[in-house]
Design a protein around this motif. Sequence first.
Motif, PDB file in Angstrom:
ATOM      1  N   ALA A 329       0.829  -1.206   0.000  1.00  0.00           N
ATOM      2  CA  ALA A 329       0.000   0.000   0.000  1.00  0.00           C
ATOM      3  C   ALA A 329       0.863   1.255   0.000  1.00  0.00           C
ATOM      4  O   ALA A 329       0.393   2.341  -0.363  1.00  0.00           O
ATOM      5  CB  ALA A 329      -0.925   0.003   1.216  1.00  0.00           C
ATOM      6  N   SER A 330       2.142   1.119   0.404  1.00  0.00           N
ATOM      7  CA  SER A 330       3.071   2.262   0.376  1.00  0.00           C
ATOM      8  C   SER A 330       3.139   2.890  -1.007  1.00  0.00           C
ATOM      9  O   SER A 330       3.437   4.090  -1.135  1.00  0.00           O
ATOM     10  CB  SER A 330       4.470   1.812   0.806  1.00  0.00           C
ATOM     11  N   LYS A 331       2.900   2.097  -2.045  1.00  0.00           N
ATOM     12  CA  LYS A 331       2.937   2.650  -3.395  1.00  0.00           C
ATOM     13  C   LYS A 331       1.920   3.775  -3.561  1.00  0.00           C
ATOM     14  O   LYS A 331       2.084   4.650  -4.417  1.00  0.00           O
ATOM     15  CB  LYS A 331       2.668   1.551  -4.421  1.00  0.00           C
ATOM     16  N   GLY A 332       0.874   3.748  -2.749  1.00  0.00           N
ATOM     17  CA  GLY A 332      -0.138   4.789  -2.823  1.00  0.00           C
ATOM     18  C   GLY A 332       0.365   6.168  -2.429  1.00  0.00           C
ATOM     19  O   GLY A 332      -0.294   7.175  -2.725  1.00  0.00           O
ATOM     20  N   PHE A 333       1.536   6.229  -1.783  1.00  0.00           N
ATOM     21  CA  PHE A 333       2.114   7.527  -1.403  1.00  0.00           C
ATOM     22  C   PHE A 333       2.983   8.114  -2.518  1.00  0.00           C
ATOM     23  O   PHE A 333       3.679   9.107  -2.298  1.00  0.00           O
ATOM     24  CB  PHE A 333       2.913   7.391  -0.110  1.00  0.00           C
ATOM     25  N   LEU A 334       2.922   7.519  -3.696  1.00  0.00           N
ATOM     26  CA  LEU A 334       3.672   8.025  -4.843  1.00  0.00           C
ATOM     27  C   LEU A 334       3.382   9.501  -5.092  1.00  0.00           C
ATOM     28  O   LEU A 334       4.260  10.259  -5.522  1.00  0.00           O
ATOM     29  CB  LEU A 334       3.316   7.197  -6.082  1.00  0.00           C
ATOM     30  N   GLY A 335       2.157   9.926  -4.808  1.00  0.00           N
ATOM     31  CA  GLY A 335       1.772  11.316  -5.054  1.00  0.00           C
ATOM     32  C   GLY A 335       2.587  12.324  -4.278  1.00  0.00           C
ATOM     33  O   GLY A 335       2.651  13.509  -4.655  1.00  0.00           O
ATOM     34  N   LEU A 336       3.228  11.891  -3.186  1.00  0.00           N
ATOM     35  CA  LEU A 336       4.039  12.823  -2.403  1.00  0.00           C
ATOM     36  C   LEU A 336       5.311  13.236  -3.139  1.00  0.00           C
ATOM     37  O   LEU A 336       5.998  14.169  -2.703  1.00  0.00           O
ATOM     38  CB  LEU A 336       4.379  12.209  -1.039  1.00  0.00           C
ATOM     39  N   LEU A 337       5.640  12.570  -4.245  1.00  0.00           N
ATOM     40  CA  LEU A 337       6.752  13.037  -5.078  1.00  0.00           C
ATOM     41  C   LEU A 337       6.389  14.334  -5.804  1.00  0.00           C
ATOM     42  O   LEU A 337       7.277  15.071  -6.238  1.00  0.00           O
ATOM     43  CB  LEU A 337       7.135  11.970  -6.108  1.00  0.00           C
ATOM     44  N   LEU A 338       5.109  14.599  -5.956  1.00  0.00           N
ATOM     45  CA  LEU A 338       4.672  15.850  -6.560  1.00  0.00           C
ATOM     46  C   LEU A 338       4.887  16.994  -5.572  1.00  0.00           C
ATOM     47  O   LEU A 338       4.536  16.871  -4.394  1.00  0.00           O
ATOM     48  CB  LEU A 338       3.195  15.772  -6.943  1.00  0.00           C
ATOM     49  N   PRO A 339       5.450  18.116  -5.995  1.00  0.00           N
ATOM     50  CA  PRO A 339       5.691  19.229  -5.069  1.00  0.00           C
ATOM     51  C   PRO A 339       4.394  19.787  -4.505  1.00  0.00           C
ATOM     52  O   PRO A 339       3.321  19.650  -5.110  1.00  0.00           O
ATOM     53  CB  PRO A 339       6.421  20.261  -5.932  1.00  0.00           C
ATOM     54  N   ALA A 340       4.491  20.419  -3.366  1.00  0.00           N
ATOM     55  CA  ALA A 340       3.299  20.912  -2.673  1.00  0.00           C
ATOM     56  C   ALA A 340       2.532  21.943  -3.483  1.00  0.00           C
ATOM     57  O   ALA A 340       1.329  22.133  -3.269  1.00  0.00           O
ATOM     58  CB  ALA A 340       3.699  21.501  -1.318  1.00  0.00           C
ATOM     59  N   ASP A 341       3.220  22.620  -4.415  1.00  0.00           N
ATOM     60  CA  ASP A 341       2.530  23.638  -5.216  1.00  0.00           C
ATOM     61  C   ASP A 341       2.005  23.093  -6.541  1.00  0.00           C
ATOM     62  O   ASP A 341       1.529  23.851  -7.390  1.00  0.00           O
ATOM     63  CB  ASP A 341       3.448  24.841  -5.472  1.00  0.00           C
ATOM     64  N   HIS A 342       2.084  21.773  -6.748  1.00  0.00           N
ATOM     65  CA  HIS A 342       1.541  21.170  -7.958  1.00  0.00           C
ATOM     66  C   HIS A 342       0.015  21.284  -7.941  1.00  0.00           C
ATOM     67  O   HIS A 342      -0.621  21.234  -6.888  1.00  0.00           O
ATOM     68  CB  HIS A 342       1.958  19.702  -8.052  1.00  0.00           C
ATOM     69  N   ALA A 343      -0.559  21.425  -9.124  1.00  0.00           N
ATOM     70  CA  ALA A 343      -2.009  21.597  -9.226  1.00  0.00           C
ATOM     71  C   ALA A 343      -2.792  20.456  -8.604  1.00  0.00           C
ATOM     72  O   ALA A 343      -3.913  20.649  -8.120  1.00  0.00           O
ATOM     73  CB  ALA A 343      -2.399  21.762 -10.699  1.00  0.00           C
ATOM     74  N   VAL A 344      -2.219  19.252  -8.597  1.00  0.00           N
ATOM     75  CA  VAL A 344      -2.909  18.126  -7.976  1.00  0.00           C
ATOM     76  C   VAL A 344      -3.175  18.389  -6.496  1.00  0.00           C
ATOM     77  O   VAL A 344      -4.168  17.916  -5.936  1.00  0.00           O
ATOM     78  CB  VAL A 344      -2.079  16.832  -8.173  1.00  0.00           C
ATOM     79  N   TRP A 345      -2.296  19.150  -5.860  1.00  0.00           N
ATOM     80  CA  TRP A 345      -2.470  19.450  -4.441  1.00  0.00           C
ATOM     81  C   TRP A 345      -3.207  20.768  -4.201  1.00  0.00           C
ATOM     82  O   TRP A 345      -3.778  20.972  -3.125  1.00  0.00           O
ATOM     83  CB  TRP A 345      -1.115  19.499  -3.733  1.00  0.00           C
ATOM     84  N   THR A 346      -3.194  21.666  -5.167  1.00  0.00           N
ATOM     85  CA  THR A 346      -3.772  23.001  -4.937  1.00  0.00           C
ATOM     86  C   THR A 346      -5.147  23.188  -5.563  1.00  0.00           C
ATOM     87  O   THR A 346      -5.888  24.085  -5.170  1.00  0.00           O
ATOM     88  CB  THR A 346      -2.832  24.087  -5.491  1.00  0.00           C
ATOM     89  N   ALA A 347      -5.505  22.359  -6.542  1.00  0.00           N
ATOM     90  CA  ALA A 347      -6.804  22.497  -7.203  1.00  0.00           C
ATOM     91  C   ALA A 347      -7.930  21.991  -6.295  1.00  0.00           C
ATOM     92  O   ALA A 347      -7.739  21.089  -5.485  1.00  0.00           O
ATOM     93  CB  ALA A 347      -6.808  21.709  -8.511  1.00  0.00           C
ATOM     94  N   GLU A 348      -9.078  22.578  -6.443  1.00  0.00           N
ATOM     95  CA  GLU A 348     -10.242  22.095  -5.698  1.00  0.00           C
ATOM     96  C   GLU A 348     -10.646  20.726  -6.222  1.00  0.00           C
ATOM     97  O   GLU A 348     -10.562  20.449  -7.427  1.00  0.00           O
ATOM     98  CB  GLU A 348     -11.407  23.072  -5.846  1.00  0.00           C
TER      99      GLU A 348
END
Length: 582
Positions: A329-348
């Motif tokens: 299930a650790s593979k599910g944390f792959l998204g944390l490689l995206l920077p905090a200002d990436h649209a995936v994290w900032t978009a509604e």
Amino acid sequence: MQLPPDDRTLSPRTGYGRAHWEAAADALLAAVEPYAAEGGALYHLPGDRTSWSGRLSDGLEGYARTLLAAAFRRDETALERYADGLAAGVAGVWPRIEDRSQPLVEAASIALALRLTRPLLWDRLDDGVRQRATAWLGDALTAEAWPCNWELFPVTVGGFLNEIGYETDASRKAIDRGLERIEQWYVGDGWYTDGDGRKFDYYNGWAMHLYPVLHAWLADDDRLLDLYGSRLSRHLEDYARLFGGDGAPMHQGRSLTYRFATTVPQWLGALTGHTPLAPGETRRLASGALKYFLDRGAVDSHGLLTLGWHGPDPAVLQGYSGPASPYWASKGFLGLLLPADHAVWTAEEEPGPTERADAVTPVGPPNWLLQSTSSDGIVRLHNHGSEDVRYDPYYTRLAYSTVTEPSSSPSAAYDNSVVVGDDPSRTEIEPLGVGEGWVASRHTAGGGARVTSVVLVRGAVEVRAHLVAGAEPGTAVRVTGWAAAEGVRAELLPAFGLTDALTGVTGDADTLFVALARLTGDADAVPLREAVSVRADDGGELLVRWSGGPEVRVLLGGTGAEMVVEVIRTGRSGRRRPTSSA
């Protein structure tokens, strides 16, 4: 598990943002730390279950799979612990990587983590540790893999070793060999089978796409990334529809205890720029899956992932499942490689496909029909092409959903099956095609009978027809529907050839059996018999009339064992001829 307060402004559907993913990763890493042994080289998690690879291999699995979470989290404090564990492991604690051995699987996780965190971990090791580590990993370059997704483990190890300049010829050969081998299992439209046959499941996402796409991205190989990235993007068009409105992944296939590793394709598409999904939709689907499991007991009172689905559940386990297996299930944390200002994290957050509208989606390569209803958020998968008898009931049932699980006990009533005689098996599945609102197949049933099946759907309603050929006259036939589930209603009514008990008998010739089915969370759904009507005859022809919708004529067992589906709408008709063989 303590998570930050929900953020309903940014994430109106799940309340989850990047901080929730970080907190979940931190909590899981902290919970396993007390179980480190042998200088941190092994993680012996509690429980009385041991996989068929043995306790030592299970301990290595605990190290490798939790290391992945630390790598995606880029937690330098945790990575220091894993550096100590690596030094101890390659000094003689870890078992050797041999042909078709579990350490080959775990070597891929270790190599991927080292490649992702090279400045934070690998480059800080002393030369002696690095030499012993490369020697240990090097065995993966020539180890024989099982002919399935395992072919990608030498690719992943080879990618790291080639990058650091270790045995570059052998590393490149391992990469080329593995990538060449998976080509024989690519069947188009973004789908792979997991080895020979028709084994379609989540391994498409957390293995068959993950390793080639990440390798190409990390190697900065535009040619490979275009190839594998385009396949991933196409896969996501179908894959995004496998998640219910409550965040649940489809309950189908093996290794379901990996849980929110099902989020890998969504994150991978965003990370590499190969996705059809909007940033807010990507996060909604991924966060929905994480929240689904955390809210339903996937983590025990000690903060550990259990062997199961919600909580502990031996029904979803395989012989290779050990105490640390859930930590893929650790593979599910792959998204944390995206920077905090990436649209995936900032978009509604945006709604997923299941939430936007009712939909019926044909999926060609596996010969699946996906049926989703936005009012209750349920997704149903009608399976007329996936088969792996080793892991029945998670492959060979006629249907799966995001709210039910297949019965697995031999003494239990088999759900979503056609039982000929007293044998509920479904083997030698032959896809006959999938189209607008229908899907069909043929399979071998008890005693060698051949059953041609078609399901037609509209909204939450299904018409299931089965033509049984080759059975002795008077053979009992029983049709079953959806398994019971909390908060939903499962219905199954006879329509032709069946008694009120959903049983019938074969005649002197091919015999048709038809039932109406529905799985719904809608308390106000119209009665099933008002939603659809069916006329049928013993020749295998039926006419389906949807209330307020089209008429559909179906002929099963036509000339040359051909099946024809003819759709009739307000005076104009179109013919659909699925691929079939005489």
